[in-house]
Enzyme design. Sequence first.
Site, PDB file in Angstrom:
ATOM      1  N   LYS A  54       5.149 -18.042 -11.483  1.00 26.43           N
ATOM      2  CA  LYS A  54       5.074 -19.412 -11.601  1.00 26.43           C
ATOM      3  C   LYS A  54       3.520 -20.033 -11.495  1.00 26.43           C
ATOM      4  CE  LYS A  54       7.187 -23.453 -10.954  1.00 26.43           C
ATOM      5  NZ  LYS A  54       6.241 -23.831 -12.242  1.00 26.43           N
TER       6      LYS A  54
ATOM      7  N   LYS B 132      -2.052 -18.884  -3.402  1.00 25.81           N
ATOM      8  CA  LYS B 132      -1.464 -20.135  -3.358  1.00 25.81           C
ATOM      9  C   LYS B 132      -0.019 -19.981  -3.314  1.00 25.81           C
ATOM     10  CE  LYS B 132      -2.791 -23.163  -6.509  1.00 25.81           C
ATOM     11  NZ  LYS B 132      -2.940 -24.260  -7.496  1.00 25.81           N
TER      12      LYS B 132
ATOM     13  N   LYS C 295      -0.016 -18.039 -15.160  1.00 27.14           N
ATOM     14  CA  LYS C 295      -0.817 -19.423 -15.594  1.00 27.14           C
ATOM     15  C   LYS C 295      -0.862 -19.090 -17.225  1.00 27.14           C
ATOM     16  CE  LYS C 295      -2.910 -23.155 -14.226  1.00 27.14           C
ATOM     17  NZ  LYS C 295      -2.693 -23.685 -12.855  1.00 27.14           N
TER      18      LYS C 295
ATOM     19  N   GLY D   8       2.938 -28.044 -15.521  1.00 28.50           N
ATOM     20  CA  GLY D   8       1.690 -28.933 -15.999  1.00 28.50           C
ATOM     21  C   GLY D   8       0.603 -28.473 -15.457  1.00 28.50           C
ATOM     22  N   ASP D   9      -0.637 -28.715 -15.895  1.00 29.12           N
ATOM     23  CA  ASP D   9      -1.960 -28.579 -15.506  1.00 29.12           C
ATOM     24  C   ASP D   9      -2.672 -29.483 -16.244  1.00 29.12           C
ATOM     25  OD1 ASP D   9      -3.465 -26.581 -13.374  1.00 29.12           O
ATOM     26  OD2 ASP D   9      -4.854 -26.764 -15.264  1.00 29.12           O
TER      27      ASP D   9
ATOM     28  N   ASN E 160      -3.544 -36.421 -12.620  1.00 31.97           N
ATOM     29  CA  ASN E 160      -2.473 -36.543 -12.014  1.00 31.97           C
ATOM     30  C   ASN E 160      -3.014 -36.134 -10.500  1.00 31.97           C
ATOM     31  OD1 ASN E 160      -0.368 -34.243 -10.862  1.00 31.97           O
ATOM     32  ND2 ASN E 160       0.735 -35.952 -11.663  1.00 31.97           N
TER      33      ASN E 160
END
Length: 448
Positions: A90, A114, A126, A165-166, A240
């Site tokens: 994830k 995290k 990622k 998203g990132d 964001n």
Amino acid sequence: MSYVDEVIDLVVKQNPAQPEFHQAVKEVMESLRVVIEQNEEAYRRDAVLERLVNPERQLIFRVPWVDDKGQVQVNTAYRVQFNSAIGPYKGGLRLHPSVNLGIIKFLGFEQIFKNSLTGLPIGGGKGGSDFDPKGKSDREIMAFCQSFMTELCKYIGADTDVPAGDIGTGAREIGYMFGQYKRIRGVYEGVLTGKGLSYGGSLARTEATGYGLLYLTTEMLKCNGHDIAGKTVAVSGAGNVAIYAIQKAQQLGAKPVTCSDSTGWIYDPEGIDVALLKEVKEVKRARLTEYAAARPSAQYHDKAAEGTTVWSVKCDVALPCATQNELLLEDAKQLVANGCIAVAEGANMPTTIEATEYLQANGVLFAPGKAANAGGVATSALEMSQNSERLSWTFEEVDGKLKNIMVNIFHNLDDAAKRYGKEGNYVVGANIAGFEKVVNAMTAQGIV
Ligand code: NDP
Ligand code: 2IT
């Protein structure tokens, strides 16, 4: 040589020209020293650290797409599936010209710990591409996203790997990617998070990273005898994370006075106007000069012309929410000189190791990104739960769970730091607390 030092050396040797990955590994390994030393023989025998720093799988592929002039463009894309000990991979997808394998590996490595800290069953991964969304038309964005997903869809799924998203990837990009996944794979499943509300997205996911940052910061301040209300806050970024950090800070009675983008920054002594910032960034996708033009109280500072940053502004709390290594030693010195009492990272690894050490040595409360910005991925995991049960929870329900998760994360780091005699060192606390669960799961699952 100690096991930790051997592994740091190995990572530097085996991954040349990946400084951000080295930095992330060094920070984690230094924190783990106290844990590893107590169990060095068993960890060495099982090569626990070598397995931890080597991704389970790394995908690199080309993304050809046609621009508005009919010219074919080719980008490079990545998905690093780092560690699946505690759940499906994830983590977000970054679209920015600076993206390379080392950056995606640093982000994926951070994500392991995290995600563990959230207490939810998600592994670390990622991805992204060196595609630059700036200045592209909607059609060009769609063309890129469709081509990107045409390849990526072979390797992801609701129970295997769930991107989100990132930087550079927001609701619009997630929508185009979701549509293409569904079209090719023929399944309607929660393969991505951060989706629109009409097709499986979760309420409060948009706000989650920024809100979560403030929930954790508030708890950290409270446990150290301070109140967030009345504090002056310096925020970097205008995307964001920054927007919803600013919004929640205001709701909690604090006064955020800065924000920034890659070309400049705003000092607004009256407090940032969130509605205006959203209009400029979320609707018009414009530069911060437009914010300054519409707001008499705002001062605009051009980054290239002045060489200054938001960290030169006097504040009580600093929240770096833009990108990696944006808060340097000289900025840390400035913050300390100005009386700053807390720094909490909304971005991933925004503070350099030297700056972090300087802040901690000078008594500044410091919450590392892998804890402080975990609210985004935690709420993504809540989106996955809702998709699995084919239900949608209310905003209040999701926001309430997010708040509990962030408060729990803070106490887990605090407890882990105390257990190892490092009280108040939340960097060490976060790395140890995140590591313990992952290593426990890796050990139980044998040598895989
Ligand atoms: P956005 O793309 O929405 O916003 C990024 C902001 O940072 C923009 O203002 C951008 O300015 C600025 N920025 C990006 N790269 C640079 C750079 N190299 N130099 C200067 N400014 C830069 O991204 P997010 O807000 O989603 O992400 C911000 C950070 O938070 C990242 O580190 C990300 O990994 C992290 N994060 C994000 C989460 C999420 O849920 N979105 C969750 C947890 C962490 P400009 O527009 O001019 O490029
Ligand atoms: O860095 C991060 O935690 C994110 N970009 C969010 C990842 C996610 O899966 O929601």
